[in-house]
Design a protein around this motif. Structure first.
Motif: not given
Length: 280
Positions: A189-204
């Motif tokens: 549920r993240v837009h491709p242009a959103a920053p890495v820091a906006a990804v709530a579950d980067l590990s997942g």
């Protein structure tokens, strides 16, 4: 451009056809390698490294050597880029592509041939020096070196970079292409242009990337949804204008490239504007 699972399948097909066999002839059709003759060399293995291919060979009379002399090993390094392909052909099979696009022909003593067409990269290096051509890659999603913690750390090293660009950067993790990039962003549920820091579950997201490529590497056709019948192969990629499988909102198409990058090429993205609101 092929995804990591595509290249893995090419390597597996080449390995099954050539591993353990001696070459009767080789024909390199690029100027820098035109005089190279690998007749008598033995193909030890064919492996993928991210989106790169490595044919590893041993010199005549050295394949069974106990000392494993590294100077008697070479690797044919290739990359398919956008147009390239490798084909395995039996003794009586005809080429499926125009002869003028062939860049290398490896013919085994049993008559089986491997032909590389329109390869974006083709070079030969000592196997001990493979690091010079693939050492810059991050952990391989389908390789023995897969390290999810390192992949996540690489992504986090530039928190302001768009996640859709960071996932395509093979120095972060090797094997994700445009299809998996779009699918992973949708799943989380993240837009491709959103920053890495906006990804709530980067590990997942990293774990899911590995799971998706593993699940698809041996399939005849890719499926990232796990359902929806033979036509339900993706959530958003290639479905612009169609309803989102989650919320029925119309899937949108756009392009995304590195800001202010010289000679950059923007790549297609597909996303659901409701499930993946654009940043800002």
């Amino acid at each position: 451009m092929p995804e990591g699972d595509d290249v893995w399948r090419v390597a597996a097909r080449m390995h099954a056809a050539l591993a353990g066999k001696r070459l009767a002839s080789s024909d390199f059709r690029v100027p820098s390698l035109a005089t190279l003759d690998l007749s008598g060399w033995t193909v030890l293995e064919v492996v993928s490294r991210g989106k790169h291919l490595l044919h590893r060979l041993a010199a005549p009379d050295s394949a069974d050597s106990d000392d494993g002399a590294t100077e008697a090993r070479i690797s044919i390094h290739s990359h398919l880029k956008m147009e390239g392909s490798w084909q395995v052909l039996g003794p009586s099979d005809r080429w499926h592509k125009p002869a003028h696009t062939a860049r290398v022909v490896l013919k085994a003593e049993d008559g089986v041939s491997a032909v590389g067409f329109s390869l974006g990269i083709l070079e030969v290096v000592p196997t001990a020096e493979e690091g010079h051509v693939v050492g810059h890659l991050g952990p391989d999603l389908l390789g023995a070196d897969w390290d999810p913690e390192l992949a996540e750390a690489n992504l986090r090293s530039r928190p302001d970079r768009a996640i859709g660009l960071a996932l395509l950067d093979q120095q972060n993790l090797a094997g994700i292409g445009n299809i998996y990039r779009s699918e992973l962003c949708f799943l989380f549920r993240v837009h491709p242009a959103a920053p890495v820091a906006a990804v709530a579950d980067l590990s997942g997201l990293v774990t899911t990337a590995h799971r998706l490529l593993e699940a698809n590497k041996a399939r005849p056709s890719r499926n990232t949804t796990g359902g929806y019948g033979p036509r339900g192969d993706s959530w958003v990629y290639g479905r612009a204008g169609q309803p989102c499988r989650r919320c029925r909102t119309r899937i949108e198409h756009a392009t995304l490239g590195e800001p202010a990058a010289a000679l950059q090429r923007e790549r297609d993205i597909c996303y659901c504007p409701s499930c993946q609101p654009p940043p800002g």
